[in-house]
Design a protein around this motif. Structure first.
Motif, PDB file in Angstrom:
ATOM      1  N   THR A  75      35.127  26.977  53.499  1.00 55.52           N
ATOM      2  CA  THR A  75      35.160  28.465  52.467  1.00 55.52           C
ATOM      3  C   THR A  75      36.113  27.672  50.822  1.00 55.52           C
ATOM      4  OG1 THR A  75      37.727  28.228  53.093  1.00 55.52           O
ATOM      5  CG2 THR A  75      36.451  29.883  53.863  1.00 55.52           C
ATOM      6  N   ILE A  76      35.563  26.580  50.251  1.00 57.84           N
ATOM      7  CA  ILE A  76      35.711  25.598  49.795  1.00 57.84           C
ATOM      8  C   ILE A  76      34.493  26.569  48.537  1.00 57.84           C
ATOM      9  CG2 ILE A  76      34.937  23.427  48.175  1.00 57.84           C
ATOM     10  CD1 ILE A  76      36.025  22.180  50.247  1.00 57.84           C
ATOM     11  N   ASN A  77      34.732  26.859  47.551  1.00 60.89           N
ATOM     12  CA  ASN A  77      34.517  27.764  46.479  1.00 60.89           C
ATOM     13  C   ASN A  77      34.315  28.969  46.547  1.00 60.89           C
ATOM     14  OD1 ASN A  77      34.980  25.149  44.505  1.00 60.89           O
ATOM     15  ND2 ASN A  77      33.964  24.476  44.921  1.00 60.89           N
ATOM     16  N   GLY A  78      32.320  29.276  46.025  1.00 59.80           N
ATOM     17  CA  GLY A  78      32.098  30.768  47.029  1.00 59.80           C
ATOM     18  C   GLY A  78      31.048  30.394  47.909  1.00 59.80           C
ATOM     19  N   HIS A  79      31.514  29.885  49.042  1.00 57.99           N
ATOM     20  CA  HIS A  79      30.319  29.209  49.881  1.00 57.99           C
ATOM     21  C   HIS A  79      31.848  30.033  51.336  1.00 57.99           C
ATOM     22  CE1 HIS A  79      27.893  26.039  48.495  1.00 57.99           C
ATOM     23  NE2 HIS A  79      29.364  25.302  48.070  1.00 57.99           N
ATOM     24  N   GLY A  80      31.650  30.225  52.676  1.00 51.76           N
ATOM     25  CA  GLY A  80      32.198  30.416  53.874  1.00 51.76           C
ATOM     26  C   GLY A  80      31.766  32.412  54.023  1.00 51.76           C
ATOM     27  N   PHE A  81      32.264  33.179  54.809  1.00 51.81           N
ATOM     28  CA  PHE A  81      31.890  34.459  54.831  1.00 51.81           C
ATOM     29  C   PHE A  81      32.873  35.343  53.936  1.00 51.81           C
ATOM     30  CE2 PHE A  81      33.556  38.027  57.453  1.00 51.81           C
ATOM     31  CZ  PHE A  81      32.584  39.825  56.591  1.00 51.81           C
ATOM     32  N   TYR A  82      33.878  34.780  53.756  1.00 51.10           N
ATOM     33  CA  TYR A  82      34.817  34.855  52.773  1.00 51.10           C
ATOM     34  C   TYR A  82      35.557  33.934  52.478  1.00 51.10           C
ATOM     35  CZ  TYR A  82      39.290  37.789  51.524  1.00 51.10           C
ATOM     36  OH  TYR A  82      40.076  38.653  50.055  1.00 51.10           O
ATOM     37  N   SER A  83      35.417  33.729  50.988  1.00 51.32           N
ATOM     38  CA  SER A  83      34.855  32.571  50.559  1.00 51.32           C
ATOM     39  C   SER A  83      36.665  32.657  49.397  1.00 51.32           C
ATOM     40  CB  SER A  83      34.651  32.134  49.018  1.00 51.32           C
ATOM     41  OG  SER A  83      34.346  33.103  48.018  1.00 51.32           O
ATOM     42  N   SER A  84      37.049  31.593  49.005  1.00 51.90           N
ATOM     43  CA  SER A  84      37.884  30.953  48.122  1.00 51.90           C
ATOM     44  C   SER A  84      38.270  31.572  47.183  1.00 51.90           C
ATOM     45  CB  SER A  84      38.481  29.905  47.847  1.00 51.90           C
ATOM     46  OG  SER A  84      38.180  28.072  48.821  1.00 51.90           O
ATOM     47  N   TYR A  85      36.598  31.702  46.733  1.00 53.08           N
ATOM     48  CA  TYR A  85      36.518  33.130  45.382  1.00 53.08           C
ATOM     49  C   TYR A  85      36.876  34.611  45.770  1.00 53.08           C
ATOM     50  CZ  TYR A  85      34.634  28.964  42.404  1.00 53.08           C
ATOM     51  OH  TYR A  85      34.295  27.772  41.895  1.00 53.08           O
ATOM     52  N   ASP A  86      36.474  34.789  46.215  1.00 51.79           N
ATOM     53  CA  ASP A  86      36.914  36.382  47.567  1.00 51.79           C
ATOM     54  C   ASP A  86      38.742  36.613  46.648  1.00 51.79           C
ATOM     55  OD1 ASP A  86      34.150  36.723  47.235  1.00 51.79           O
ATOM     56  OD2 ASP A  86      33.721  36.092  48.883  1.00 51.79           O
ATOM     57  N   ALA A  87      38.540  35.496  47.958  1.00 45.82           N
ATOM     58  CA  ALA A  87      40.636  35.130  48.625  1.00 45.82           C
ATOM     59  C   ALA A  87      40.924  35.987  46.663  1.00 45.82           C
ATOM     60  CB  ALA A  87      40.771  34.539  49.303  1.00 45.82           C
ATOM     61  N   HIS A  88      40.855  34.409  45.998  1.00 43.77           N
ATOM     62  CA  HIS A  88      41.372  34.755  44.843  1.00 43.77           C
ATOM     63  C   HIS A  88      41.084  36.074  43.880  1.00 43.77           C
ATOM     64  CE1 HIS A  88      42.044  33.424  40.706  1.00 43.77           C
ATOM     65  NE2 HIS A  88      42.715  33.253  40.835  1.00 43.77           N
ATOM     66  N   ARG A  89      40.562  36.279  44.005  1.00 43.94           N
ATOM     67  CA  ARG A  89      39.913  37.836  43.163  1.00 43.94           C
ATOM     68  C   ARG A  89      40.889  38.691  43.919  1.00 43.94           C
ATOM     69  NH1 ARG A  89      34.945  38.792  45.124  1.00 43.94           N
ATOM     70  NH2 ARG A  89      35.650  40.222  46.386  1.00 43.94           N
ATOM     71  N   ASP A  90      40.888  39.006  44.904  1.00 42.41           N
ATOM     72  CA  ASP A  90      41.736  40.362  45.721  1.00 42.41           C
ATOM     73  C   ASP A  90      42.861  40.059  45.959  1.00 42.41           C
ATOM     74  OD1 ASP A  90      39.679  41.163  46.855  1.00 42.41           O
ATOM     75  OD2 ASP A  90      39.196  40.429  48.603  1.00 42.41           O
ATOM     76  N   ILE A  91      43.526  38.579  45.192  1.00 40.24           N
ATOM     77  CA  ILE A  91      45.174  38.439  45.773  1.00 40.24           C
ATOM     78  C   ILE A  91      45.008  38.568  44.069  1.00 40.24           C
ATOM     79  CG2 ILE A  91      46.675  36.826  45.405  1.00 40.24           C
ATOM     80  CD1 ILE A  91      45.267  35.148  47.513  1.00 40.24           C
ATOM     81  N   THR A  92      44.458  38.525  43.105  1.00 36.49           N
ATOM     82  CA  THR A  92      44.570  38.523  41.425  1.00 36.49           C
ATOM     83  C   THR A  92      44.815  39.888  41.168  1.00 36.49           C
ATOM     84  OG1 THR A  92      43.930  36.444  40.726  1.00 36.49           O
ATOM     85  CG2 THR A  92      43.927  38.027  38.323  1.00 36.49           C
ATOM     86  N   ARG A  93      44.366  40.977  42.110  1.00 38.53           N
ATOM     87  CA  ARG A  93      43.927  42.354  41.679  1.00 38.53           C
ATOM     88  C   ARG A  93      45.201  43.218  42.505  1.00 38.53           C
ATOM     89  NH1 ARG A  93      39.003  44.216  44.630  1.00 38.53           N
ATOM     90  NH2 ARG A  93      37.854  43.384  43.439  1.00 38.53           N
ATOM     91  N   ALA A  94      45.686  42.451  43.568  1.00 40.34           N
ATOM     92  CA  ALA A  94      46.630  43.263  44.270  1.00 40.34           C
ATOM     93  C   ALA A  94      47.925  42.617  43.588  1.00 40.34           C
ATOM     94  CB  ALA A  94      47.082  42.695  45.668  1.00 40.34           C
ATOM     95  N   PHE A  95      48.278  41.204  43.216  1.00 45.90           N
ATOM     96  CA  PHE A  95      49.625  40.363  42.250  1.00 45.90           C
ATOM     97  C   PHE A  95      49.504  40.654  40.393  1.00 45.90           C
ATOM     98  CE2 PHE A  95      49.529  39.499  46.760  1.00 45.90           C
ATOM     99  CZ  PHE A  95      51.066  39.942  47.270  1.00 45.90           C
ATOM    100  N   GLY A  96      48.348  40.258  40.239  1.00 46.19           N
ATOM    101  CA  GLY A  96      48.140  39.863  39.156  1.00 46.19           C
ATOM    102  C   GLY A  96      47.912  38.252  38.666  1.00 46.19           C
TER     103      GLY A  96
END
Length: 270
Positions: A75-96
Motif C-alpha cells: 500500500t505504499i503511496n498510491g498502490h494497493g486495494f486501499y492505498s496509503s493515499y486513500d487512507a490519508h485522504r479519509d483521515i484528513t477528512r475526518a480529523f482535519g
C-alpha cells in the motif's frame, strides 16, 4: 532354553561322574547375531518424524509480522486495494490536517509501564527479572537496527514532507513492547496482552492522524515490532539468572488516622 537347563544340570552333578562328562560333551547352540538390522536403530530409541515447516516455531513467530509488513509494502503511496493515499485522504477528512497531539510520543512506552506495574503488584512473569531484562534489551537492539536500516534504504517522505517515513519507529516500539507483555503474562491473563495491543494500535492510529506516517508505515512498523520481540525470544536460552530475582516484590496501599494515605513497598530477596 535347552542349553540353560544343561548348564544347570552339570553344576548339580558331582565332578568326574559319567553323567557330568556326558553333559559337558553336549554342543552348545549359539544364536547368530543380527547383522541385517544393526544399523536401523542402533540406540534403540524410536526416531521421531520431522515436523512440517508450517508447524515450526520460526514460521509461527514470523507469519503475522510477514503479513503486516507485506501488506504495508503493497500500500505504499498510491498502490494497493486501499492505498496509503486513500487512507490519508479519509483521515484528513475526518480529523482535519495535523498535527493534533504529542501523546503518541509517550504512549509508545505505556506497555512497559503496564508490565512494570503488574510485576510490582506481585504477579509473576514467564521469565525472571534478569532474563526478562535481557529479552527486552535484545528486542530493542533488533528493532532499532532493522527499522532504521530500512528507513535509510527507502527514504520515503512523510505526509508532512519530512524524510524517513517507512516504517514507523513509534509503532514498532509500541507493538514490540506489547508483544513482550503478552508473552510474559499470557499464562496469568490474556487481558494484559489485549490492553497492551490496544495501546499499540492507538499509537499507530495517532501517527496517521498527526500526519507523521502513512498507512504503509504503521502496518510495517507493527510487523517489525512484533518480529523483533519474537526473534529475541527464539534466540534466548535462559542461561543467565536462573534463580529468581525480585519475585517477592509487593506494593500495598496503606492508611492510618494520623499519617493519612500512602503506599507500602516491600522486597524480600531470596
Amino acid at each position: 532354553m535347552f542349553s540353560r537347563y544343561i548348564i544347570t544340570l552339570a553344576l548339580l552333578l558331582p565332578l568326574g561322574s559319567p553323567l557330568s562328562q556326558a553333559v559337558a560333551q553336549v554342543p552348545q547352540t549359539t544364536i547368530p547375531a543380527d547383522t541385517i538390522h544393526k544399523f536401523q536403530n542402533p540406540t534403540g530409541v524410536s526416531s521421531g518424524t520431522r515436523k512440517p515447516f508450517y508447524r515450526s516455531k520460526l514460521f509461527r513467530a514470523s507469519v503475522v509480522p510477514a503479513v503486516l509488513i507485506g501488506y504495508g509494502i503493497s500500500t505504499i503511496n498510491g498502490h494497493g486495494f486501499y492505498s496509503s493515499y486513500d487512507a490519508h485522504r479519509d483521515i484528513t477528512r475526518a480529523f482535519g490536517p495535523g498535527p493534533h497531539t504529542r501523546v503518541d510520543d509517550f504512549l509508545q512506552f505505556v506497555p512497559y509501564f503496564e508490565l512494570g506495574g503488574v510485576l510490582l503488584a506481585g504477579v509473576e512473569s514467564h521469565n525472571d527479572r534478569v532474563n526478562l531484562g535481557l529479552v527486552i534489551l535484545k528486542s530493542e537492539a533488533i528493532m532499532l537496527a532493522s527499522v532504521y536500516t530500512v528507513k535509510m534504504l527507502t527514504r520515503i517522505d512523510r505526509p508532512s514532507g519530512a524524510a524517513t517515513a517507512f516504517p514507523s519507529g513509534h509503532t514498532a516500539q509500541a507493538f514490540m513492547a506489547a508483544s513482550i507483555v503478552h508473552t510474559e503474562l499470557r499464562d496469568k491473563s490474556q487481558w494484559y496482552g489485549i490492553g497492551a495491543y490496544a495501546v499499540a494500535t492507538s499509537v499507530a492510529a495517532l501517527r496517521m492522524v498527526n500526519e507523521k506516517h502513512w498507512q504503509s508505515d504503521v502496518l510495517a512498523g507493527a510487523g517489525f515490532g512484533i518480529l523483533s520481540a519474537h526473534l529475541a525470544y527464539l534466540s534466548h536460552r535462559n542461561r543467565w539468572g536462573r534463580k529468581p530475582i525480585g519475585r517477592d516484590v509487593g506494593m500495598v496501599p496503606i492508611w492510618s488516622p494520623s499519617g493519612g494515605t500512602g503506599v507500602s513497598l516491600s522486597w524480600r530477596p531470596r
